[in-house]
Design a protein around this motif. Structure first.
Motif, PDB file in Angstrom:
ATOM      1  N   HIS A  93       0.805  -1.222   0.000  1.00  0.00           N
ATOM      2  CA  HIS A  93       0.000   0.000   0.000  1.00  0.00           C
ATOM      3  C   HIS A  93       0.841   1.276   0.000  1.00  0.00           C
ATOM      4  O   HIS A  93       0.319   2.358   0.276  1.00  0.00           O
ATOM      5  N   VAL A  94       2.133   1.175  -0.316  1.00  0.00           N
ATOM      6  CA  VAL A  94       2.971   2.378  -0.321  1.00  0.00           C
ATOM      7  C   VAL A  94       2.675   3.223  -1.554  1.00  0.00           C
ATOM      8  O   VAL A  94       2.325   2.699  -2.620  1.00  0.00           O
ATOM      9  N   HIS A  95       2.834   4.542  -1.364  1.00  0.00           N
ATOM     10  CA  HIS A  95       2.667   5.470  -2.481  1.00  0.00           C
ATOM     11  C   HIS A  95       3.737   6.557  -2.473  1.00  0.00           C
ATOM     12  O   HIS A  95       3.629   7.531  -3.222  1.00  0.00           O
ATOM     13  N   SER A  96       4.764   6.385  -1.655  1.00  0.00           N
ATOM     14  CA  SER A  96       5.847   7.362  -1.594  1.00  0.00           C
ATOM     15  C   SER A  96       7.141   6.648  -1.231  1.00  0.00           C
ATOM     16  O   SER A  96       7.125   5.521  -0.721  1.00  0.00           O
ATOM     17  N   VAL A  97       8.247   7.314  -1.498  1.00  0.00           N
ATOM     18  CA  VAL A  97       9.556   6.736  -1.185  1.00  0.00           C
ATOM     19  C   VAL A  97       9.715   6.544   0.320  1.00  0.00           C
ATOM     20  O   VAL A  97      10.232   5.523   0.783  1.00  0.00           O
ATOM     21  N   LEU A  98       9.266   7.534   1.107  1.00  0.00           N
ATOM     22  CA  LEU A  98       9.380   7.420   2.556  1.00  0.00           C
ATOM     23  C   LEU A  98       8.619   6.209   3.074  1.00  0.00           C
ATOM     24  O   LEU A  98       9.133   5.418   3.875  1.00  0.00           O
ATOM     25  N   ALA A  99       7.388   6.043   2.599  1.00  0.00           N
ATOM     26  CA  ALA A  99       6.589   4.895   3.030  1.00  0.00           C
ATOM     27  C   ALA A  99       7.240   3.585   2.599  1.00  0.00           C
ATOM     28  O   ALA A  99       7.206   2.585   3.333  1.00  0.00           O
ATOM     29  N   LEU A 100       7.857   3.595   1.418  1.00  0.00           N
ATOM     30  CA  LEU A 100       8.534   2.396   0.935  1.00  0.00           C
ATOM     31  C   LEU A 100       9.688   2.011   1.853  1.00  0.00           C
ATOM     32  O   LEU A 100       9.846   0.838   2.222  1.00  0.00           O
ATOM     33  N   TYR A 101      10.484   2.997   2.238  1.00  0.00           N
ATOM     34  CA  TYR A 101      11.628   2.718   3.122  1.00  0.00           C
ATOM     35  C   TYR A 101      11.165   2.260   4.499  1.00  0.00           C
ATOM     36  O   TYR A 101      11.757   1.338   5.087  1.00  0.00           O
ATOM     37  N   LEU A 102      10.111   2.856   5.007  1.00  0.00           N
ATOM     38  CA  LEU A 102       9.604   2.451   6.318  1.00  0.00           C
ATOM     39  C   LEU A 102       9.059   1.027   6.269  1.00  0.00           C
ATOM     40  O   LEU A 102       9.301   0.221   7.184  1.00  0.00           O
ATOM     41  N   ALA A 103       8.332   0.710   5.206  1.00  0.00           N
ATOM     42  CA  ALA A 103       7.754  -0.627   5.079  1.00  0.00           C
ATOM     43  C   ALA A 103       8.840  -1.684   4.926  1.00  0.00           C
ATOM     44  O   ALA A 103       8.786  -2.745   5.563  1.00  0.00           O
ATOM     45  N   TRP A 104       9.841  -1.402   4.103  1.00  0.00           N
ATOM     46  CA  TRP A 104      10.925  -2.364   3.950  1.00  0.00           C
ATOM     47  C   TRP A 104      11.779  -2.443   5.210  1.00  0.00           C
ATOM     48  O   TRP A 104      12.365  -3.500   5.508  1.00  0.00           O
ATOM     49  N   GLY A 105      11.873  -1.348   5.955  1.00  0.00           N
ATOM     50  CA  GLY A 105      12.573  -1.410   7.236  1.00  0.00           C
ATOM     51  C   GLY A 105      11.900  -2.390   8.184  1.00  0.00           C
ATOM     52  O   GLY A 105      12.561  -3.185   8.873  1.00  0.00           O
ATOM     53  N   LEU A 106      10.574  -2.346   8.236  1.00  0.00           N
ATOM     54  CA  LEU A 106       9.831  -3.300   9.062  1.00  0.00           C
ATOM     55  C   LEU A 106      10.028  -4.720   8.531  1.00  0.00           C
ATOM     56  O   LEU A 106      10.149  -5.671   9.317  1.00  0.00           O
ATOM     57  N   ALA A 107      10.094  -4.854   7.210  1.00  0.00           N
ATOM     58  CA  ALA A 107      10.348  -6.176   6.632  1.00  0.00           C
ATOM     59  C   ALA A 107      11.711  -6.710   7.048  1.00  0.00           C
ATOM     60  O   ALA A 107      11.886  -7.922   7.235  1.00  0.00           O
ATOM     61  N   GLY A 108      12.687  -5.814   7.207  1.00  0.00           N
ATOM     62  CA  GLY A 108      14.007  -6.239   7.663  1.00  0.00           C
ATOM     63  C   GLY A 108      13.957  -6.851   9.055  1.00  0.00           C
ATOM     64  O   GLY A 108      14.630  -7.857   9.332  1.00  0.00           O
ATOM     65  N   ILE A 109      13.164  -6.261   9.936  1.00  0.00           N
ATOM     66  CA  ILE A 109      12.989  -6.838  11.268  1.00  0.00           C
ATOM     67  C   ILE A 109      12.330  -8.207  11.162  1.00  0.00           C
ATOM     68  O   ILE A 109      12.711  -9.167  11.847  1.00  0.00           O
ATOM     69  N   ALA A 110      11.333  -8.313  10.284  1.00  0.00           N
ATOM     70  CA  ALA A 110      10.666  -9.598  10.075  1.00  0.00           C
ATOM     71  C   ALA A 110      11.632 -10.652   9.552  1.00  0.00           C
ATOM     72  O   ALA A 110      11.556 -11.824   9.939  1.00  0.00           O
ATOM     73  N   MET A 111      12.537 -10.259   8.653  1.00  0.00           N
ATOM     74  CA  MET A 111      13.530 -11.202   8.145  1.00  0.00           C
ATOM     75  C   MET A 111      14.348 -11.808   9.287  1.00  0.00           C
ATOM     76  O   MET A 111      14.579 -13.017   9.334  1.00  0.00           O
ATOM     77  N   ALA A 112      14.812 -10.946  10.187  1.00  0.00           N
ATOM     78  CA  ALA A 112      15.628 -11.420  11.302  1.00  0.00           C
ATOM     79  C   ALA A 112      14.850 -12.377  12.196  1.00  0.00           C
ATOM     80  O   ALA A 112      15.437 -13.269  12.818  1.00  0.00           O
ATOM     81  N   MET A 113      13.539 -12.222  12.270  1.00  0.00           N
ATOM     82  CA  MET A 113      12.712 -13.020  13.178  1.00  0.00           C
ATOM     83  C   MET A 113      12.161 -14.289  12.547  1.00  0.00           C
ATOM     84  O   MET A 113      11.635 -15.163  13.258  1.00  0.00           O
TER      85      MET A 113
END
Length: 231
Positions: A93-113
């Motif tokens: 549901h991202v529509h901006s670069v900032l939202a994209l980086y925030l969403a992928w940042g959360l995905a990075g935490i999910a990767m570790a878990m």
């Protein structure tokens, strides 16, 4: 002797590894071009967000490992499936670069878990002297992720578009990975960890300095492998 839970745990974790690697790691290779076009951003911006998620995953991994040691893999990996589902929904549901980086940042935490680091630590708590065999089987299952999810991503892109494909991937995390973690990963940690099993046979462990050097080398190898796969 193999603990009776291991050969139920390995297939369950194998399925969750295929889904976690496929949805969080491999899918962007197929969906990335459509994401970039739809968002109107450069490849640098898109894969910069993805690369940031990998960096965040690496930074979070030690804390995740310590938490697994303390609480067991069931809680951590189950929570990781929830975080992964939320992160994928956010990416869809991202529509901006900032939202994209925030969403992928959360995905990075999910990767570790949810990915190999967490799965291997969890497996080590319940496999006893069969850890190496169980680890090999789990690694082989996880290696199927690209085989499964590259064509899945391609068909999803063709049939429903990249956003709905990622929504579908989020549902896989919540409807399959989360129940498997809750149902098949035992609570807490078993008393028969590989290190203890080795100690009973007189086997030593590497000194702390050697372990650090080995892990730094391994981290560099993984980083170079990831870089080469993007070139």
């Amino acid at each position: 002797m193999t603990p009776p839970t291991v050969w139920r745990l390995v297939p369950a974790l194998g399925i969750t590894q295929i889904i976690s690697w496929g949805t969080l790691y491999y899918s962007i290779a197929v969906l990335g071009a459509s994401m970039r076009t739809d968002l109107g951003i450069s490849s640098t911006a898109l894969f910069g967000a993805y690369s940031a998620s990998l960096m965040i995953s690496a930074i979070a991994a030690p804390a995740v490992g310590r938490t697994i040691d303390r609480l067991g893999g069931r809680r951590v990996m189950s929570l990781g499936s929830i975080v992964a589902g939320i992160a994928l929904l956010a990416i869809a549901h991202v529509h901006s670069v900032l939202a994209l980086y925030l969403a992928w940042g959360l995905a990075g935490i999910a990767m570790a878990m949810t990915m190999y680091d967490a799965a291997f630590a969890t497996l080590s708590q319940h496999s006893g002297t069969s850890y190496r065999t169980a680890l090999t089987a789990l690694t082989l299952m996880g290696g199927l992720a690209s085989t499964v999810f590259w064509p899945t991503s391609l068909k999803g892109l063709e049939w429903i578009g990249w956003r709905d494909t990622i929504v579908f991937f989020a549902l896989l995390q919540l409807a399959i990975c989360l129940p498997l973690h809750l149902a098949f990963v035992p609570r807490g940690a078993s008393a028969t960890a590989p290190a203890k099993a080795g100690a009973s046979h007189g086997e030593g462990t590497m000194p702390a300095r050697s372990r650090r050097i080995a892990f730094v080398g391994l981290a560099c190898a993984f980083a170079l492998n990831g870089l080469s796969s993007r070139c």
